[in-house]
Design a protein around this motif. Sequence first.
Motif, PDB file in Angstrom:
ATOM      1  N   PRO A   9       0.800  -1.227   0.000  1.00 32.99           N
ATOM      2  CA  PRO A   9       0.000   0.000   0.000  1.00 32.99           C
ATOM      3  C   PRO A   9       0.833   1.278   0.000  1.00 32.99           C
ATOM      4  O   PRO A   9       1.968   1.290   0.480  1.00 32.99           O
ATOM      5  N   MET A  10       0.229   2.334  -0.519  1.00 37.20           N
ATOM      6  CA  MET A  10       0.794   3.687  -0.384  1.00 37.20           C
ATOM      7  C   MET A  10       0.008   4.392   0.718  1.00 37.20           C
ATOM      8  O   MET A  10      -1.055   3.917   1.118  1.00 37.20           O
ATOM      9  N   SER A  50      11.846   5.009  -0.537  1.00 32.90           N
ATOM     10  CA  SER A  50      12.525   3.930  -1.267  1.00 32.90           C
ATOM     11  C   SER A  50      12.910   4.406  -2.664  1.00 32.90           C
ATOM     12  O   SER A  50      12.394   5.408  -3.154  1.00 32.90           O
ATOM     13  N   ASP A  51      13.776   3.652  -3.291  1.00 30.39           N
ATOM     14  CA  ASP A  51      14.201   3.952  -4.655  1.00 30.39           C
ATOM     15  C   ASP A  51      13.051   3.646  -5.627  1.00 30.39           C
ATOM     16  O   ASP A  51      12.600   2.502  -5.738  1.00 30.39           O
ATOM     17  N   ALA A  78      10.433  -3.758  -9.737  1.00 32.56           N
ATOM     18  CA  ALA A  78       9.940  -4.965  -9.055  1.00 32.56           C
ATOM     19  C   ALA A  78       8.532  -5.286  -9.553  1.00 32.56           C
ATOM     20  O   ALA A  78       8.225  -6.438  -9.892  1.00 32.56           O
ATOM     21  N   VAL A  79       7.678  -4.268  -9.615  1.00 29.93           N
ATOM     22  CA  VAL A  79       6.303  -4.487 -10.075  1.00 29.93           C
ATOM     23  C   VAL A  79       6.310  -4.974 -11.531  1.00 29.93           C
ATOM     24  O   VAL A  79       5.626  -5.947 -11.874  1.00 29.93           O
ATOM     25  N   ALA A  80       7.098  -4.303 -12.379  1.00 34.59           N
ATOM     26  CA  ALA A  80       7.141  -4.673 -13.804  1.00 34.59           C
ATOM     27  C   ALA A  80       7.603  -6.120 -13.975  1.00 34.59           C
ATOM     28  O   ALA A  80       7.214  -6.796 -14.920  1.00 34.59           O
ATOM     29  N   GLU A  81       8.449  -6.595 -13.042  1.00 39.26           N
ATOM     30  CA  GLU A  81       8.965  -7.970 -13.137  1.00 39.26           C
ATOM     31  C   GLU A  81       8.151  -8.972 -12.339  1.00 39.26           C
ATOM     32  O   GLU A  81       8.509 -10.145 -12.234  1.00 39.26           O
ATOM     33  N   ALA A  90       8.015  -3.351  -2.295  1.00 39.13           N
ATOM     34  CA  ALA A  90       8.143  -2.905  -0.905  1.00 39.13           C
ATOM     35  C   ALA A  90       8.498  -1.422  -0.931  1.00 39.13           C
ATOM     36  O   ALA A  90       9.304  -0.994  -1.753  1.00 39.13           O
ATOM     37  N   ALA A  91       7.864  -0.646  -0.066  1.00 39.13           N
ATOM     38  CA  ALA A  91       8.115   0.797  -0.082  1.00 39.13           C
ATOM     39  C   ALA A  91       8.130   1.356   1.327  1.00 39.13           C
ATOM     40  O   ALA A  91       7.343   0.940   2.173  1.00 39.13           O
TER      41      ALA A  91
END
Length: 414
Positions: free
Chosen positions: A204-205, A300-301, A308-311, A316-317
């Motif tokens: 979540p954000m 986070s970066d 990470a999402v694209a892969e 994690a944030a």
Amino acid sequence: MKILVIGSGGREHAIVEAIARSPKAEKIYAAPGNAGIAALAECVAIKDTDVEALVAFAKREGIGLTVVGPEASLAVGVVDRFREEGFKIFGPTQAATEIESSKDFAKRLMKKYYVPTADYATFTDYEEAMAYVRKGTLPAVLKYDGLAAGKGVVIAETMEEAEAALKDMLLDTKYGEGRVVIEEFLTGEEFSLMCFVAGNKICPMPVAQDHKRAYDNDEGPNTGGMGAYTELPFVTAEDHAYAMEHIMQRVADALVEEGRPFTGVLYGGLMKTLTGIKVIEFNARFGDPETEVVLPRLKSDAVDLFMAVAEGQQPAAEWSEGATLGIVLASKGYPGSYDKGFAIRGTERVESKIYHMGTAMKNGELVTAGGRVMIVVAEAATLREAQTKAREDIAKIECDNLFHRTDIGAKAFR
Ligand code: AMP
Ligand code: GLY
């Protein structure tokens, strides 16, 4: 790594800025970008829905990661095409985007998987739709589900209003067959819960709240959003846990189950009603203007996170403590017709962040070029301080043709 961001609004300005903070971003391009984004990225004149031109650009430049802002780009299948070509891209496929682009699909999915939302029925026939409205209670919530953008959502307070809206949605056949979802009217506080989603792995954000109406006290017509803030005192830890488990995770799992795994940002437009938290709508992308108040808090970066999402890996944030509050400056007349080309001065004195939404450079001077022109976003330890800071900074901006809401964040102090 070379990174391409698709889109041209305040949301994309905030995305580009988050990416620019990463040491992994060697060069950033924006298609088409805007005058504010141009300070951080190279803007290339490609339309956000011109999928083939975007693919060709990615090939030519050797783009390592593409991040999609607008729904329009997703709905025409930009993610599917980039993946076909072997490119890494952050955003859902066309099939997963239907959670936003088809109200009927979203409602059917929620019903099938027991996700709490307003009761509804779907119609293609005007007489049947009207009969259903006459049987029910007012106001009636009428959501157009079809190709004509802009017909959107009508909350009809009277039978006459419902008739007029349904005629427009179902009898005006200029756009081909229309469909309408008629929903139970819910009341409560609305909030936006955006999650990074990679299949069934979600993160979540911070929760944000948009202000959709044009004027103070939620009066006037609906807009693209006049301001937003984080944190929301009325969304408790229990509310959050409930929404994550019964809404966001459940929908992510459901989309996997249905063979349409979601990758990107799943946006829950939620309402805290007396009978619990319910879904008003889903979007398949970052919200605007929520993104402009959420991403400044990302510690986070951003490149690692989007990659990470694209892969398909667990995102994690980490987020900064405190609060953010953003106030939109819009052209007088917006969301109706408005003039453009007014000089904007004083932005260099502003300490808050400024994300451009509709600006242009004309003869070396920044001018208005859209309905929503820019958003001023303040960060502070408390929401009160963020509100004060954003207001002080807004007052430094001089322009003859702008207006803004003075009550952004007020619901947090009630
Ligand atoms: P949407 O275009 O789906 O975001 O809807 C626009 C706005 O209409 C929402 O932000 C809500 O304020 C309102 N709305 C939509 N559906 C409902 C509902 N079932 N009950 C009450 N208000 C709603
Ligand atoms: N803030 C609402 C949206 O992005 O659709």
